[in-house]
Each structure stands twice: as C-alpha cells, then as structure tokens.
Motif scaffolding. Structure first.
Motif: not given
Ligand code: HEM
Ligand code: HEM
Ligand code: SF4
Ligand code: SF4
Lengths: 522, 243
Positions: A86-105
């Motif tokens: 995910c470009h948002y993870f790559l750009g922000t380093k925030d693990p909740k922006n990893m697709p699976v991190g987002r899904q896990d919410l």
C-alpha cells in the motif's frame, strides 16, 4: 505554495519498505459531515446513544449482502504478502496502513461479534469490542485508503481492502459518522447535477467559451454542445473537466476527436458528472441513485451511445457497475458497448486511420504514463484483458514521439495510486495525500533522471487534481501532469468545415458575450 | 487400553462431525451470500474457462502470492505441497484396498512430510523476523503453526524412530466406518499425533483455515470480466429496481 506542516518524505530511487512505526498517522482524520448532507443521503446526522448495537446490526446486514466482505473477513491467514504493497504504508510507515492492518480494524470487531472463537477467546484471536476508540481508529484509517485495490493483486485470496473500507464507511454513515468531502459532494449532485455544483447556465457559458478558444486557436469550428436532444453520443465526464487544469485540455481534446469522427454528441446538464462518489462511501443505494441520473439523461436526450471521459473511479463504476446499477441499456445502439471509454473511441479512429495526427506538436515534451488505479485494476478497455494498459499507450505513441514507461513494478496492474483517490481528494487530508504520493513520484523521478521525462499523462480527474497539488511538495512543477486527450488535442490536425474559411459575424458576437467566463474557466 | 480406544473413537467421531458440518455450514453461507457487483481484479479472464484456469493457478501455484512475496511463497508452497503429499500417503489408513496411485505415492509422502515441516518452520521464522508480519501476528497464528509443526514432527518420529503398528491403526479407522471399535495401539507418539489431528479438524471451520474454501468464493478471483456484455444483479439489488 507547498508549505507543509508535516515532514514531506524524501524521494528515493526505488521505494524502500519502511520499518513499522505504530500510530505514525493516527492523528489524520477528515472533517465530519453535517446534518443536511447526511440527511440528503438518507443517513442520520448524529451518533445515537446505542450506536454500537446499531453498527453491529449494520455489519451483520452487510455480511449478508456482500460475499466479498463475508469471505474476506474469514480468509486472511496473515501471510504478509500485502503488507508492503500500500502506498499509504510506504509513505507513512504506519502499520494500520498496511492493507491487512487496515482490514484487521474491522476483522477484530467481526471476530468479536460474529465468530465463536472471538466470542469465547477474544485475546487469542485478536478480537476486540467495538469501543469508541476503535470507532475513532476506523474513522481515521478507513479514510486513509484510496480503494485502489493494489493489495488485492498480491493477496493469495484476492482480499480487496477497498471492499472493507467501503463497508466500514457505510457502517459509519449508518450511525451518523460521515465524511464531509464525499457526503457534501453527493448532496450537491442530487441538488445540481455535478460534484462542483456548476449549474446549467454556467456549464453553457464554459462550453461556449471552449468553442471560441478552439476556434481562435485553430480556425476550425469545433462544437461543445449541451443538452442537445437527438445527439448520437452522450458524453459523461468528470465535472473537473469543465474548468480545472489540465482537465479542461482533455475535454477540448474529446471535442476535437468527436469533430473529426463526424458524430453528433452532447453533454447533459442533468448528468454532468461521471464520478460516482456513492462508491467511495460504499453505499449501493446512493451509487445507484447517482447512476440512474445517467440513464434518465440518456433517455431524455434520445442518444444512441454513452461515452465516458477520462476518470478512474468513474470508469470503474461505468465499466463494471453501470449495467448493474442503471441497466439494461437495450434502448441504445447494440453495436457499441455501453458505456464506452473516450480512449476506446479515439483508439478505434486511430486504427481506422481517421485521425490526422502530427506527433511533432508534442515534441516539447518527453512523456510517461500513469496507470490510474481503478482503470488498471477494476475495469477494462477494448475486448481483451489488459486493454486498459495497451489502448492509452497506443494513443500516446500515436500522438507523441517521446514516450518512456516507468519501472515495470509500478505500472499496469501493479501501478501505484496517485494518493488522492477514494474520497481523499480534500485539503483536510493533505498530509496523507502527500505521503501517499511518494511511491508513484519515486518512479516518476526515476524516469525524469534517467530518461529525461518531462511530463506524465493520466486519464483520471482525481489523479490530475492530486498531482497538480502534490508535485510542488516534492519540488516538481504542477504542470508536469497532463491529460491524455490534451496530447491528442495538440497533435490532431483538424479538418475545416464548410463555414470555417472565414469566421462570420455570428461567431464574433458570441465571442464578445462570453469572454469573461472563458477566462474564469481557464 | 479400552478406555483410550473408546476415547479416541469418540474424539474422531466428534471431530469429523464438526469438520464436515462446520465446513458445509460455511460453504452454504458463502454460496448463499450474493456478490452484488462485478469486482474481479483486472486484468481478468473474460470467459468461464478462463476463470477456471486463473483459479487453478491460484490453488496449485499460489500465483498472486508468488507475485507478492517470494520467501513466503517458497515456504508456503513447500508446506502446502508437502501437506498434499502427506494427505495422499495417509489415505492408506482409510482405504481398503489401497488404490494403486496411493501405493505409488507412498515414498514421496515422506519427503512431503519433511517439506511440510521445513516450510512451516520458514513461515514461523518470518513471524518473528519480519517486523510487518510480526505486527499482524496474533497468538492464534502461532498456535496453528505450532499445532501443524507438532503433528508433522510426531509423524516423522513415528516414521523414522519410534515405529508404530500401522496395520492396527488401519483396522481402527476402518472399524469406525461401521461403528465397530477395534483396539488402537497405545504408543504415546501416535496418541499425541492423533490428538493434535483431531484438534486441527475441530478448529478448521472456526479459524483462518477457512482460507481453503474461501479462495474459491473470492469474487475478485472467481468472477468473469464481462459486465458490459451481461447484466449482473443480486436479488436484493433487484428489489430496488422494482420499487
Ligand atoms: C485449497 C487448498 C489450499 C490453498 C489454495 C491454500 C493456500 C494458502 C496460501 C496461499 C497461504 C499463504 C501462504 C502461506 O503462508 O503459506 C496459506 C497459508 C496457510 N495455510 Fe493454506 N491453503 C489450502 C489448504 C490448507 C489446508 C487444508 C490447511 C490445513 C492444515 C492449510 C493451512 C495453512 C496455514 C496454517 C497457513 C498459514 C501459514 C502461516 O501461518 O504462515 N491450508 N494457504
Ligand atoms: C486421522 C488421521 C491421521 C492418522 C491416523 C495418522 C497416522 C500417522 C501414522 C501412523 C504415521 C506414521 C507413518 C509410518 O510410520 O509410516 C504418520 C506420519 C505422519 N503424519 Fe499422520 N496421521 C493422521 C493425520 C495427519 C495429518 C492431518 C497430518 C498433517 C497435518 C499428518 C502428518 C503426518 C506426517 C508429516 C507424518 C510423517 C511422514 C509420513 O509418514 O507420511 N498426519 N501419521
Ligand atoms: S485498496 Fe489501496 S489504499 Fe486501500 S489498503 Fe489496499 S493498497 Fe492501500
Ligand atoms: S495478503 Fe491477503 S491473506 Fe495475506 S495478510 Fe494480506 S490480506 Fe491477509
């Protein structure tokens, strides 16, 4: 411009996978929607007392309506394949922006209320109650997903985080937690007919202005008609095409192509918007209501074909959903697919040799092409899979001498989103937009250095607006982003009509009337 | 011994019941839930047979995972292919007479067992070594890996070190078909192996192991890319049209 209140990432030759940095983007959240817009969309305006029960109910409802949601909630094995995509993870380093991190919410709530394991052993399987903190996380991180589907390409089960973001937004809307940008815009379309709230007369002025500009430029009378009953083609295009740069240059290009094809066409003031924001908020009902406007316009104007202008998410809704939402289209000419993309239309003419193109008109530029995420991964052009990559490139190569692709890992179905899609194209989300653009701009910067690329062509209104705004943050020029049909427009040698030799008085009259508006629009 | 035999007989009836009905319930649930929109991840096949081919590549080769992450793919594929061979080899305990292809596959089953354990170990290491994967790992993910590794190791130990009476095992399981409970060998390793296997069967329909049936129902992978040619509409969405 480009004064950032946050740290703009430094570009690198290849996008590196950053170390996980929890909560790096936890502060990001868009402005909340208001009563009036919520109301127009059929949602409550405020968080009710029993919001938790209501949200769980809504989740149950969606789980029964969308197989994707049901299967994706269950199937993830936490393999990690999507984590660095995910470009948002790559750009922000925030693990909740990893697709699976987002899904896990969402998955942790799903497990808590809808699975045996989560009911009895919540700690063990990472299940959690739906608390206010979780809801805040949802609001923050489900608005850091541009629904670009890059994650779904690499997931062994095709888990598409976009589906989950859409469902999450629908659940939040159902308890009065809506996003201002999307919901205000949808309400505007219901009231006026397009996202920008341009009423009919303003559109008419703008289009007349374009006719004059083109005439001044080329000496050929190209028409940009509005609400003309009986036209062959209804053009549905994102409303940004009517005035924003570089969008409007694309619209000029469509008109020239229609002119050369010799077909009559029209824009509808009632359905003057291609983008369907109902998809962003995951609301089938709103998406359908918006799509129905196109059907009504097509019937009223008695057209035979529908063509869509350059827009990414719009083309997804058009190509993949329009038949479902507003079909069947049995009253249109069965010889053409419904709807068609303007690129398909132009490409056909090029193949038939009907366009006289002078490539040298674009010799001042060295081009590359940005595959817009939703065109690339959620739609098609032409008759064979992958046409959505080949057709725009074929048009580029027919109109320009200098063209280089970006790194293969960042184009076609692996393309990076511009960072502004999926309902994030709003100033209150500037930080995530800038950071999310990094992977795409790494690749762009790379071809600029190595191949001398000067401009990037795109076929999406959101991409164009996003890059215009974001490029300066990275020290690039805002006008490095161009419309594909702008290049067509530059290269196209127009065939003069009978009345084109000497402009007659009528034209001059029109021109004087509308000069001011034209300036506004350009 | 009689108590243990009866206990295991009951355990396997129960585990088989949970596995079969749990899976049937999930599969029925998946197939009854409509997919209201066309959402294949494109480029996607434009024909049914194209979709079958795409799905086959996903199931047999883990194509998307291959594009996504080579290390996970290597270990994951080793584990699953190993598991597949082991399963084939194990069929000899459940089929009488043993079909010829199953006889042929016997020696490969052993390599399968080794591959399976190595693959699992690789996957497990990733859960500690890669910070992103570590972040998304829950206790249950470790437990499932541990369970499978233990099943594999107990099996391999029986094969190479502490042999057990496979003829007797076979008669126990064949007996279960006709509710005729035959004695089970009392080797601790075997009992452990079987206890773990029964747990695996029980958790299968309630855990992420649902990825196996889930893949076949994934709309991004199993849909044909033909929305302009054919109108796709879910029953609940159709009702909106009629209003
Ligand atoms: C249709 C059959 C199946 C397919 C296509 C499939 C596919 C996959 C894939 C692609 C992965 C991700 C990569 C990896 O971590 O290995 C995975 C993970 C996993 N699969 Fe399967 N699988 C299937 C059946 C099974 C079965 C029957 C089991 C039962 C024991 C199983 C157990 C697992 C486990 C435990 C993981 C997670 C490994 C980890 O924690 O890293 N799979 N599967
Ligand atoms: C009721 C079901 C099962 C029974 C009765 C059973 C029984 C056995 C026995 C008797 C052996 C020793 C083979 C020998 O000495 O040649 C063995 C080995 C093994 N078992 Fe199982 N097992 C069962 C299920 C499983 C399952 C589900 C797995 C994997 C998840 C598994 C994995 C292994 C492995 C890896 C070996 C060693 C390699 C081999 O001999 O194939 N077993 N099992
Ligand atoms: S859909 Fe795009 S933005 Fe959303 S999680 Fe997946 S890769 Fe990220
Ligand atoms: S790639 Fe798919 S299965 Fe793997 S962690 Fe991401 S969502 Fe889960």
């Amino acid at each position: 411009m480009a004064k950032a209140t946050f740290e703009v990432p430094a570009l690198s030759q290849y996008t590196e996978v950053p170390p996980v940095t929890p909560d790096a983007m936890a502060h990001s959240a868009p402005f909340k929607s208001k009563d009036e817009w919520q109301d127009a969309l059929g949602f409550p305006g405020e968080l009710p007392e029993d919001w938790q029960a209501k949200a769980i109910d809504k989740m149950g409802d969606l789980l029964g309506k969308y197989r994707s949601l049901r299967v994706y909630m269950d199937s993830c094995v936490k393999c990690g394949s999507c984590t660095d995509k995910c470009h948002y993870f790559l750009g922000t380093k925030d693990p909740k922006n990893m697709p699976v991190g987002r899904q896990d919410l969402m998955r942790k709530v799903y497990r808590r209320y809808f699975t045996l394991a989560g009911r009895f052993f919540p700690k063990l399987v990472g299940a959690e109650d739906f608390t206010k903190e979780v809801l805040d996380d949802w609001y923050s991180y489900f608005h850091q997903c541009s629904q670009c589907r890059r994650c779904s390409v690499f997931c062994p089960y095709g888990i598409d985080t976009a589906e989950i973001s859409m469902a999450a937004r629908e659940i939040m809307d159902s308890i009065g937690v809506g996003q201002k940008y999307c919901n205000e815009i949808i309400a505007k379309v219901y009231r006026i007919g397009n996202n920008l709230g341009l009423p009919g007369p303003a559109l008419e002025d703008t289009l007349e202005g374009l006719e004059e500009d083109v005439f001044d430029d080329t000496g050929v009378k190209v028409r940009y008609p509005l609400d003309e009953e009986g036209a062959e083609i209804l053009l549905v295009t994102p409303s940004a095409d009517f005035f924003a740069e570089p969008h409007v240059d694309g619209l000029i290009g469509y008109g020239k192509v229609f002119h050369e094809a010799g077909v009559s066409w029209t824009i509808s003031s009632y359905a003057s918007e291609a983008a369907n924001f109902g998809m962003f908020i995951g609301s089938y009902a709103n998406m359908r209501k918006l799509a129905q406007r196109i059907r009504e316009a097509a019937i009223k104007l008695k057209v035979k074909r529908i063509v869509f202008g350059e827009c990414g998410h719009a083309w997804r809704v058009a190509y993949s959903f329009l038949n479902t939402l507003a079909g069947p289209w049995d009253f249109l000419d069965p010889r053409y697919p419904v709807p068609q993309h303007i690129c398909e239309f132009t490409y056909e003419l090029i193949k038939e040799g009907k366009l006289n193109l002078d490539k040298s008109e674009n010799d001042d530029k060295v081009l590359t092409f940005h595959d817009s995420c939703n065109v690339a991964r959620a739609s098609r052009m032409g008759t064979t899979p992958g046409g959505q990559f080949e057709i725009p490139r074929a048009i580029l190569k027919a109109t320009c001498n200098n063209f280089y692709d970006m790194d293969e890992d960042t184009i076609r179905d692996r393309t990076f989103c511009c960072g502004g899609g999926g309902g994030l194209l709003t100033d209150d989300l500037m930080e995530i937009r800038v950071k999310g653009a990094k992977p795409r701009l790494d690749a762009l910067n790379n071809v600029m250095q190595e191949k001398g690329v000067t401009h990037m062509a795109a076929i999406c209104a959101i991409c164009k607006s996003q890059f215009t705004k974001v490029l300066p943050y990275y020290g690039m020029e805002m006008d490095q982003i161009v419309s594909l049909h702008q290049l067509v427009s530059n290269a196209l040698v127009l065939t003069p009509g009978e009345d084109d030799e000497e402009p007659d008085e009528d034209d001059d009259l029109d021109k004087n009337d509308n000069d001011e508006d034209t300036d506004e629009a350009a | 011994m009689a108590f243990l035999t009866n206990f295991y007989a009951f355990l396997f009836y129960f585990a088989a019941f949970v596995l079969v009905f749990g899976l049937i319930f999930k599969i029925v649930q998946y197939s009854r839930t409509p997919a209201p929109l066309k959402i294949p991840t494109t480029p996607a096949p434009t024909t049914r047979s194209g979709v079958v081919f795409r799905m086959t590549r996903e199931v047999v080769l883990f194509e998307s995972l291959f594009r996504g992450n080579k290390w996970t793919w290597i270990f994951g594929w080793m584990f699953h292919f190993g598991l597949f061979l082991v399963t084939l080899r194990h069929l000899r305990y459940f089929l009488d007479p043993v079909p010829f292809p199953i006889q042929l596959v016997q020696p490969f089953g052993i390599y399968g067992g080794l591959a399976m354990v190595v693959g699992l170990a690789g996957l497990w290491v990733r859960r500690f070594a890669v910070d992103r994967v570590k972040y998304i790992t829950a206790t249950s993910d470790h437990l499932i890996l541990g369970l499978l590794v233990l099943i594999g190791c107990t099996g391999l130990l029986m094969k190479f070190v502490f042999h057990t009476d496979v003829v007797e095992i076979k008669s126990f399981f064949l007996g279960l078909y006709s509710f005729d409970i035959k004695p089970l060998p009392g080797d601790p390793l075997l009992l452990l192996h079987l206890l773990l296997v029964a747990s695996l069967m029980i958790i299968f329909p309630y855990s992420k192991l649902l990825h196996a049936p889930g893949l076949f129902f994934s709309p991004t992978r199993n849909q044909v890319d033909n929305p302009r040619e054919q109108r796709h509409i879910a029953p609940w969405a159709k009702r909106l049209d009629q209003q």
